[in-house]
Design a protein around this motif. Sequence first.
Motif, mmCIF file in Angstrom:
data_model
loop_
_atom_site.group_PDB
_atom_site.id
_atom_site.type_symbol
_atom_site.label_atom_id
_atom_site.label_comp_id
_atom_site.label_asym_id
_atom_site.label_seq_id
_atom_site.Cartn_x
_atom_site.Cartn_y
_atom_site.Cartn_z
ATOM 1 N N LEU A 1 1.116 -1.432 0.015
ATOM 2 C CA LEU A 1 0.043 0.133 -0.254
ATOM 3 C C LEU A 1 1.174 0.866 0.133
ATOM 4 N N SER A 2 0.220 2.179 -1.033
ATOM 5 C CA SER A 2 0.826 3.592 -0.714
ATOM 6 C C SER A 2 -0.179 4.631 -0.292
ATOM 7 N N ALA A 3 -0.445 6.180 -0.068
ATOM 8 C CA ALA A 3 -1.419 6.715 0.509
ATOM 9 C C ALA A 3 -0.476 8.018 0.195
ATOM 10 N N VAL A 4 -1.819 9.110 -0.257
ATOM 11 C CA VAL A 4 -0.921 10.434 0.585
ATOM 12 C C VAL A 4 -2.250 10.906 0.948
ATOM 13 N N SER A 5 -2.174 12.373 1.486
ATOM 14 C CA SER A 5 -3.924 13.159 1.716
ATOM 15 C C SER A 5 -3.337 14.276 1.811
ATOM 16 N N ARG A 6 -4.132 15.041 1.690
ATOM 17 C CA ARG A 6 -4.809 16.820 2.120
ATOM 18 C C ARG A 6 -5.871 17.013 2.762
ATOM 19 N N ASP A 7 -5.298 18.060 4.086
ATOM 20 C CA ASP A 7 -6.263 18.188 4.614
ATOM 21 C C ASP A 7 -7.099 19.936 4.332
ATOM 22 N N ALA A 8 -7.750 19.843 4.218
ATOM 23 C CA ALA A 8 -9.137 20.819 3.537
ATOM 24 C C ALA A 8 -8.515 22.225 4.165
ATOM 25 N N VAL A 9 -8.837 21.883 5.212
ATOM 26 C CA VAL A 9 -8.866 23.314 6.335
ATOM 27 C C VAL A 9 -7.448 24.155 6.339
ATOM 28 N N THR A 10 -6.482 22.796 6.640
ATOM 29 C CA THR A 10 -5.094 23.111 6.741
ATOM 30 C C THR A 10 -3.982 23.793 5.418
ATOM 31 N N GLY A 11 -4.254 22.606 4.858
ATOM 32 C CA GLY A 11 -3.665 22.723 3.285
ATOM 33 C C GLY A 11 -2.359 21.544 3.312
ATOM 34 N N ILE A 12 -2.524 21.083 4.754
ATOM 35 C CA ILE A 12 -1.081 19.977 5.245
ATOM 36 C C ILE A 12 -1.186 18.840 4.775
ATOM 37 N N LEU A 13 -0.617 18.661 3.534
ATOM 38 C CA LEU A 13 -0.116 17.141 2.809
ATOM 39 C C LEU A 13 0.102 16.295 3.891
ATOM 40 N N ARG A 14 -0.212 14.457 3.522
ATOM 41 C CA ARG A 14 1.023 13.818 4.179
ATOM 42 C C ARG A 14 0.700 13.369 2.740
ATOM 43 N N ALA A 15 2.149 12.122 3.292
ATOM 44 C CA ALA A 15 2.152 10.370 2.850
ATOM 45 C C ALA A 15 2.837 9.520 3.304
ATOM 46 N N ALA A 16 2.565 7.690 2.938
ATOM 47 C CA ALA A 16 3.021 6.568 4.187
ATOM 48 C C ALA A 16 3.045 5.498 3.072
ATOM 49 N N ALA A 17 4.004 4.663 3.197
ATOM 50 C CA ALA A 17 4.437 4.516 2.151
ATOM 51 C C ALA A 17 4.300 2.743 3.020
ATOM 52 N N ASN A 18 4.704 1.175 1.935
ATOM 53 C CA ASN A 18 4.337 -0.092 2.508
ATOM 54 C C ASN A 18 6.278 -0.224 2.986
ATOM 55 N N PRO A 19 6.246 -0.715 4.535
ATOM 56 C CA PRO A 19 7.790 -1.210 4.547
ATOM 57 C C PRO A 19 7.819 -2.539 3.623
ATOM 58 N N ARG A 20 7.129 -3.387 3.837
ATOM 59 C CA ARG A 20 6.812 -4.321 3.014
ATOM 60 C C ARG A 20 7.901 -4.662 1.666
ATOM 61 N N GLY A 21 8.617 -5.403 1.438
ATOM 62 C CA GLY A 21 9.108 -6.185 0.194
ATOM 63 C C GLY A 21 10.722 -4.770 0.186
ATOM 64 N N MET A 22 10.209 -3.573 1.136
ATOM 65 C CA MET A 22 12.208 -2.172 1.145
ATOM 66 C C MET A 22 11.464 -2.109 -0.321
ATOM 67 N N GLN A 23 10.904 -1.623 -0.713
ATOM 68 C CA GLN A 23 10.867 -0.618 -2.299
ATOM 69 C C GLN A 23 9.927 0.218 -1.824
ATOM 70 N N GLY A 24 9.145 0.360 -1.341
ATOM 71 C CA GLY A 24 8.192 1.565 -0.905
ATOM 72 C C GLY A 24 8.238 2.558 -0.612
ATOM 73 N N TYR A 25 8.965 3.581 -1.400
ATOM 74 C CA TYR A 25 8.959 4.930 -0.078
ATOM 75 C C TYR A 25 7.976 5.925 -0.702
ATOM 76 N N ALA A 26 7.322 6.972 0.221
ATOM 77 C CA ALA A 26 7.086 8.259 0.605
ATOM 78 C C ALA A 26 7.835 9.589 0.442
ATOM 79 N N VAL A 27 7.911 10.652 -0.732
ATOM 80 C CA VAL A 27 8.424 11.364 -0.312
ATOM 81 C C VAL A 27 7.704 12.670 -0.390
ATOM 82 N N GLY A 28 8.421 13.885 -0.013
ATOM 83 C CA GLY A 28 7.644 15.010 0.133
ATOM 84 C C GLY A 28 8.397 15.785 1.207
ATOM 85 N N ARG A 29 7.663 17.324 0.673
ATOM 86 C CA ARG A 29 7.935 18.340 2.071
ATOM 87 C C ARG A 29 7.014 19.367 1.555
#
Length: 594
Positions: free
Chosen positions: A566-594
Amino acid sequence: MVDTVFTSRPELAGTHGMVATTHWLASSTGMAVLEDGGNAFDAAVAAGFVLQVAEPHLNGPAGQVPAIFVKADDRTPKVLCGQGTSPAAATPAHFRDLGLDLIPGTGLLSATVPGAWDAWLLLLRDHGTKSLRDVLKYAISYAWKGVPVIGRITDTIDAVSGLFVHHWPTSAQLWLPDGEPPTPGSLHRNRALARTWQRLLGQAEIHAGREAQLDAARRAWSQGFVAEAIDEFSRRAFRDDSGRDHAGLLTGDDLASWEATYEDAVITDFGEWSLVKCGAWTQGPVLAQQLRLLEGFRDRLRYVDGRPDAETVHLATECAKLAFADREAYYGDTDVDLGTLLSWEYAERRRALVGEEASAELRPGGPNPRLPTVLEYTRGGQSGTGALGEPTVDPVGRTRGDTVHIDVVDAEGNMISATPSGGWLQSSPTIPELGFCLDSRAQMFWLEEGLPNSLAPRKRPRITLSPSMALRHGEPTIAFGTPGGDQQDQWQLCFWLAHTVGGLNLQESIDAPAWHTTAFPSSFYPRAWQPKELVVESRMGEDTIRELTERGHDVVDAGPWALGRLSAVSRDAVTGILRAAANPRGMQGYAVGR
């Protein structure tokens, strides 16, 4: 949220942009595009092309890509359909004449029109800002200079090396340099693919203007040299899962007659949350059906220290069996009555079938359910390793392949969830002058006529690819998804329950112990199923696993970290804060952002 919840990584947070994919190179590429002023759609396209090089055993240039997206200036989610249709010559009668009762899972007979190239370019043309060169240059560079090989690529090639050497020599030339699979950590080059992309770019850039160039590149694929090479190669016969050599059915006319499209999304309300899925030409609505069934058990669903209890897993599993039985009876590229299947009244009737013990029957609802008769022969059969729950290379060398996933959100609120797949290096022989192979998605059709998912000319197969989006109070909030074939909408259920019931954040929800059942027919050749099998991660806990066994489930312990990517990103419509996460299984998936 309690302090004892385990998480493998932090949930990322920022305000500029977030990218989460199944491979770090694609995530970094998507972020590079955002840093260069591109939007979420530019980033997703660039990441999608890099995944075709970085994870060639999981997707390829001739694969497919369904996506759900929402624009910053129009908050209504839409679907991008990048799933091509069956060839005009693909009829049940043709396969019967070949002595086949199932479409082989590999080789040329199971090819559909490649959809990924046209879909990515359509999205880029209409909603991106970058040129084709801007987004394609990363993938071209990796194909030409080499991409670091991960262990799963080596394992996959090694498992099918005999097939390549004895029956698919063009694949052996590409994937068995010096007669051996590339070693993990080495660089593997696919310069034929790089040249194909460069030639497409060249034919695009003789035109002036970004949109004109993108349309020219689409034509060069579907009506030009790519279509010509596919047409010619498909006339040759190669070994497939049937154990015999067969020529393909795909023609240049098939490619020229199809193009990617947009569709309305299926949106199902669940109080403050709404789930957004593709239509029933995918399995997507089955997640909404599971959630509708579970609404009646809301007060019995519990998470303790970040883990579901046995009753939660049991109820979710039994609801999954009912929803996937309906998938088999009703879903396909046809007129599907989702209004009924997703209604509260229908779910209430179906919910009465959920008992305290594990069921062992395939029980579709509705007035006139019809299941393929061949299911009687596949019930209880072995379809690879049940504990994996993903279409992959099985112990005897049958090849299926797998999938990748991309989620992106930018500061303006553009958001996309895409699940590319198909055209795996092991799906069919490599077309040498193009540097890629065709997909094998037609294996998902039934050859029995009169079913929603029966094979017919120029029809989409009912695919397992299932990107997701969630609205909160009507506002696009989360984009998420996973590879995993039939299990995609079960592992996404695990994520949804962990987040909305367990109160876990995106990363904790991905990390939470997962499960799935195989108590319905596989969408992949040879279409086997295990009526009471329940596959769980051992982190579920001994007491939970014991109780599930006592309830009659045939529990398979898959190990501590085995299920889902799994991977996922999100956005809070009120604050504008963006979030992200990615799966550690298999040690390939990654989330990046700033």
